[in-house]
Design a protein around this motif. Structure first.
Motif, PDB file in Angstrom:
ATOM      1  N   UNK A  66      47.305  37.001  38.580  1.00  0.00           N
ATOM      2  CA  UNK A  66      48.269  36.216  39.363  1.00  0.00           C
ATOM      3  C   UNK A  66      49.271  35.574  38.411  1.00  0.00           C
ATOM      4  N   UNK A  67      50.465  35.291  38.937  1.00  0.00           N
ATOM      5  CA  UNK A  67      51.497  34.673  38.117  1.00  0.00           C
ATOM      6  C   UNK A  67      51.337  33.159  38.010  1.00  0.00           C
ATOM      7  N   UNK A  68      50.474  32.559  38.841  1.00  0.00           N
ATOM      8  CA  UNK A  68      50.258  31.119  38.796  1.00  0.00           C
ATOM      9  C   UNK A  68      48.860  30.815  38.287  1.00  0.00           C
ATOM     10  N   UNK A  69      48.755  29.911  37.281  1.00  0.00           N
ATOM     11  CA  UNK A  69      47.441  29.565  36.761  1.00  0.00           C
ATOM     12  C   UNK A  69      46.675  28.651  37.707  1.00  0.00           C
ATOM     13  N   UNK A  70      47.331  28.139  38.758  1.00  0.00           N
ATOM     14  CA  UNK A  70      46.653  27.250  39.705  1.00  0.00           C
ATOM     15  C   UNK A  70      46.374  27.929  41.042  1.00  0.00           C
ATOM     16  N   UNK A  71      46.669  29.204  41.166  1.00  0.00           N
ATOM     17  CA  UNK A  71      46.452  29.902  42.426  1.00  0.00           C
ATOM     18  C   UNK A  71      44.967  29.961  42.758  1.00  0.00           C
ATOM     19  N   UNK A  72      44.618  29.620  44.000  1.00  0.00           N
ATOM     20  CA  UNK A  72      43.232  29.706  44.437  1.00  0.00           C
ATOM     21  C   UNK A  72      42.893  31.145  44.768  1.00  0.00           C
ATOM     22  N   UNK A  73      41.599  31.394  44.996  1.00  0.00           N
ATOM     23  CA  UNK A  73      41.161  32.767  45.246  1.00  0.00           C
ATOM     24  C   UNK A  73      41.767  33.334  46.527  1.00  0.00           C
ATOM     25  N   UNK A  74      42.155  32.460  47.483  1.00  0.00           N
ATOM     26  CA  UNK A  74      42.695  32.925  48.756  1.00  0.00           C
ATOM     27  C   UNK A  74      44.220  32.867  48.818  1.00  0.00           C
ATOM     28  N   UNK A  75      44.863  32.501  47.719  1.00  0.00           N
ATOM     29  CA  UNK A  75      46.324  32.402  47.711  1.00  0.00           C
ATOM     30  C   UNK A  75      46.961  33.782  47.802  1.00  0.00           C
ATOM     31  N   UNK A  76      48.195  33.809  48.282  1.00  0.00           N
ATOM     32  CA  UNK A  76      48.963  35.052  48.294  1.00  0.00           C
ATOM     33  C   UNK A  76      49.435  35.366  46.879  1.00  0.00           C
ATOM     34  N   UNK A  77      49.733  36.617  46.647  1.00  0.00           N
ATOM     35  CA  UNK A  77      50.332  37.007  45.372  1.00  0.00           C
ATOM     36  C   UNK A  77      49.379  37.606  44.358  1.00  0.00           C
ATOM     37  N   UNK A  78      48.105  37.801  44.712  1.00  0.00           N
ATOM     38  CA  UNK A  78      47.171  38.419  43.776  1.00  0.00           C
ATOM     39  C   UNK A  78      47.384  39.930  43.731  1.00  0.00           C
ATOM     40  N   UNK A  79      47.228  40.504  42.549  1.00  0.00           N
ATOM     41  CA  UNK A  79      47.145  41.952  42.372  1.00  0.00           C
ATOM     42  C   UNK A  79      45.744  42.264  41.865  1.00  0.00           C
ATOM     43  N   UNK A  80      45.067  43.203  42.522  1.00  0.00           N
ATOM     44  CA  UNK A  80      43.661  43.479  42.217  1.00  0.00           C
ATOM     45  C   UNK A  80      43.474  44.873  41.648  1.00  0.00           C
ATOM     46  N   UNK A  81      42.578  44.961  40.676  1.00  0.00           N
ATOM     47  CA  UNK A  81      41.993  46.242  40.262  1.00  0.00           C
ATOM     48  C   UNK A  81      40.609  46.268  40.887  1.00  0.00           C
ATOM     49  N   UNK A  82      40.402  47.097  41.889  1.00  0.00           N
ATOM     50  CA  UNK A  82      39.146  47.123  42.635  1.00  0.00           C
ATOM     51  C   UNK A  82      38.303  48.307  42.184  1.00  0.00           C
ATOM     52  N   UNK A  83      37.047  48.035  41.842  1.00  0.00           N
ATOM     53  CA  UNK A  83      36.119  49.080  41.439  1.00  0.00           C
ATOM     54  C   UNK A  83      35.366  49.543  42.682  1.00  0.00           C
ATOM     55  N   UNK A  84      35.552  50.804  43.058  1.00  0.00           N
ATOM     56  CA  UNK A  84      34.922  51.356  44.252  1.00  0.00           C
ATOM     57  C   UNK A  84      34.092  52.581  43.876  1.00  0.00           C
ATOM     58  N   UNK A  85      32.752  52.472  43.954  1.00  0.00           N
ATOM     59  CA  UNK A  85      31.979  51.285  44.310  1.00  0.00           C
ATOM     60  C   UNK A  85      31.948  50.293  43.141  1.00  0.00           C
ATOM     61  N   UNK A  86      31.464  49.077  43.443  1.00  0.00           N
ATOM     62  CA  UNK A  86      31.276  48.104  42.362  1.00  0.00           C
ATOM     63  C   UNK A  86      30.376  48.700  41.291  1.00  0.00           C
ATOM     64  N   UNK A  87      30.619  48.325  40.024  1.00  0.00           N
ATOM     65  CA  UNK A  87      29.929  48.989  38.907  1.00  0.00           C
ATOM     66  C   UNK A  87      28.960  48.034  38.212  1.00  0.00           C
ATOM     67  N   UNK A  88      27.691  48.445  38.128  1.00  0.00           N
ATOM     68  CA  UNK A  88      26.678  47.687  37.397  1.00  0.00           C
ATOM     69  C   UNK A  88      26.751  48.091  35.932  1.00  0.00           C
TER      70      UNK A  88
END
Length: 447
Positions: A66-88
């Motif tokens: 995120x571009x803001x260091x104070x953005x909460x987990x539910x704030x708009x503006x996040x870019x995600x790298x999602x691991x599908x499926x999650x990796x152990x």
């Protein structure tokens, strides 16, 4: 590798989740006409050796930026790298850069708009049922998975405040260095809690490489008992374990030195159990790393470093966290039983340097009702250390002039809780000679 990693800790001393970050970026600038092109963010993960575990498993679901260091987990503006499926991921598989993947676990990449970014989050999957568990540890010499408790703050994303720029059309590579040893705390009731300690380090590969004698791994109960570290003034900057087949080690991603003012001391230690006869400490002094892309070789497979036999004694005791008396402000919550306490045994070689031989995460005492009491036991060689200065190969460490310091160590402690850093040791650290018998050293830490 998934066997015991005896950790000569890496590690800087004041610990926490928010650590300094360095970014290695490469790529082209904006293309014709001044058009802004998306960049690319790629993220990988590595680990330094952990202590007392055969496996440290975490399950990663995504990396967020995120571009803001104070953005909460539910704030708009996040870019995600999602691991599908999650990796152990067993973090202990990520501490041998001699492997084909250079001890890296790629977590993926994503297009990212050009701009300034200030926050990263590593998101883990919480445990649900099991075994097997999403997050777990396996103790040294055992096979049973023990659930690793991940607090809600970890499940919502391990927050790393960090600034980096993505230029138009640029690729930025980030490497998350997950320190498994410092990240796990055992509570008095036998639970293991994950308190992540992560650095973001340069992706480019440089450092110090060499070989230890592969016969050190023959007929040993825990074959990965050898640890190699790069140190500056007795503080471990990076540590690794050699390849058990070839004996090769690689201390990767080190900051360039300014020798002879500042150089690295490479420290080699080994131990299996208090009754094992391997090995005396070996130190190669004044090793340079000239640039962010250079690799310094200090031994070869033809003439590897070998270690001399040594008997062992122990330094053990209790570390008590003491809050300062009034009028100093007291923490609103007494969290002294919720700390991460590191104890280190250092040895000052004749003619220098001082090096860290052994470190340990102290465990909360479970046989006392006293708040803030932790126990430790450092098993240490009593033979004279071997040493040699960096120079033309072969470098041959020997014990010349080191008889006076054989078995002489100084124990240092430091730690922190979620609210307080404990750094003042009382009594002050002083040397103890264990060449004839083991010793007990109790001390307190105050903020």
């Amino acid at each position: 590798m998934n066997t015991l990693k005896n950790h000569s800790t890496l590690l800087t001393w004041l610990m926490g989740l928010l650590l300094t970050v360095v970014v290695a970026g490469c790529g082209s600038g904006s293309e014709g006409g001044g058009n802004t092109q998306p960049g690319v963010l790629a993220v990988s993960m590595t680990d330094a050796p952990a202590c007392g575990f055969d496996a440290v498993n975490v399950t990663v679901s995504k990396v967020r930026v995120h571009q803001s260091d104070s953005a909460s987990e539910n704030a708009a503006g996040w870019t995600d790298i999602t691991l599908t499926p999650a990796r152990k991921i067993n973090l202990l598989n990520l501490n041998d850069p001699t492997q084909p993947n250079f001890a890296l676990e790629s977590l993926g990449e994503t297009p990212l708009e050009a701009g300034h970014y200030t926050q990263l989050r590593l998101v883990l999957v919480p445990n649900s049922g099991g075994p097997p568990f999403a997050n777990s540890v396996v103790l040294s010499g055992q096979t049973t998975e023990i659930a690793l408790d991940t607090p809600s703050a970890v499940q919502s994303g391990i927050k790393l405040i960090h600034q980096f720029d993505v230029g138009s059309g640029q690729r930025v590579d980030l490497l998350l260095d997950f320190d498994a040893c410092k990240s796990i705390v055992k509570t008095g009731n036998g639970k293991y809690i994950l308190k992540p300690v992560i650095k973001v380090i340069p992706f480019v590969l440089n450092g110090i490489e060499g070989f230890v004698d592969p016969t050190l791994f023959v007929n040993q109960v825990n074959v990965n008992h050898v640890s190699v570290s790069a140190q500056v003034d007795g503080d471990i900057v990076r540590a690794t374990v050699p390849n058990t087949q070839t004996g090769k080690f690689f201390l990767a991603r080190l900051a360039p030195t300014n020798c002879p003012t500042t150089c690295y001391d490479v420290v080699i230690t080994a131990r299996n159990s208090p009754t094992d006869t391997c090995c005396a400490t070996a130190v190669i002094k004044g090793v340079p790393v000239s640039s962010s892309t250079s690799i310094t070789t200090i031994s070869t497979s033809g003439i590897p470093f070998t270690l001399q036999p040594s008997a062992f004694q122990t330094i053990a005791g209790t570390v008590s966290l003491i809050n300062p008396p009034p009028p100093f402000p007291q923490p609103s919550v007494d969290d002294r039983d919720d700390g991460t306490i590191i104890v280190a045994a250092k040895q000052s070689l004749s003619g220098g340097p001082t090096v860290t031989v052994k470190t340990q995460v102290a465990m909360l005492k479970d046989d006392t009702a006293t708040v803030g009491d932790y126990k430790y036991e450092l098993v240490l060689p009593i033979a004279a250390p071997l040493s040699a200065s960096y120079g033309a190969l072969p470098i041959t460490p020997n014990s010349s002039g080191q008889t006076a310091v054989a078995g002489v160590y100084t124990v240092y402690g430091s730690g922190h809780t979620p609210t307080t850093v404990y750094a003042t040791q009382n009594p002050a650290p002083s040397s103890v000679d264990i060449s004839g018998a083991s010793a007990t050293q109790d001390f307190t830490l105050t903020p």
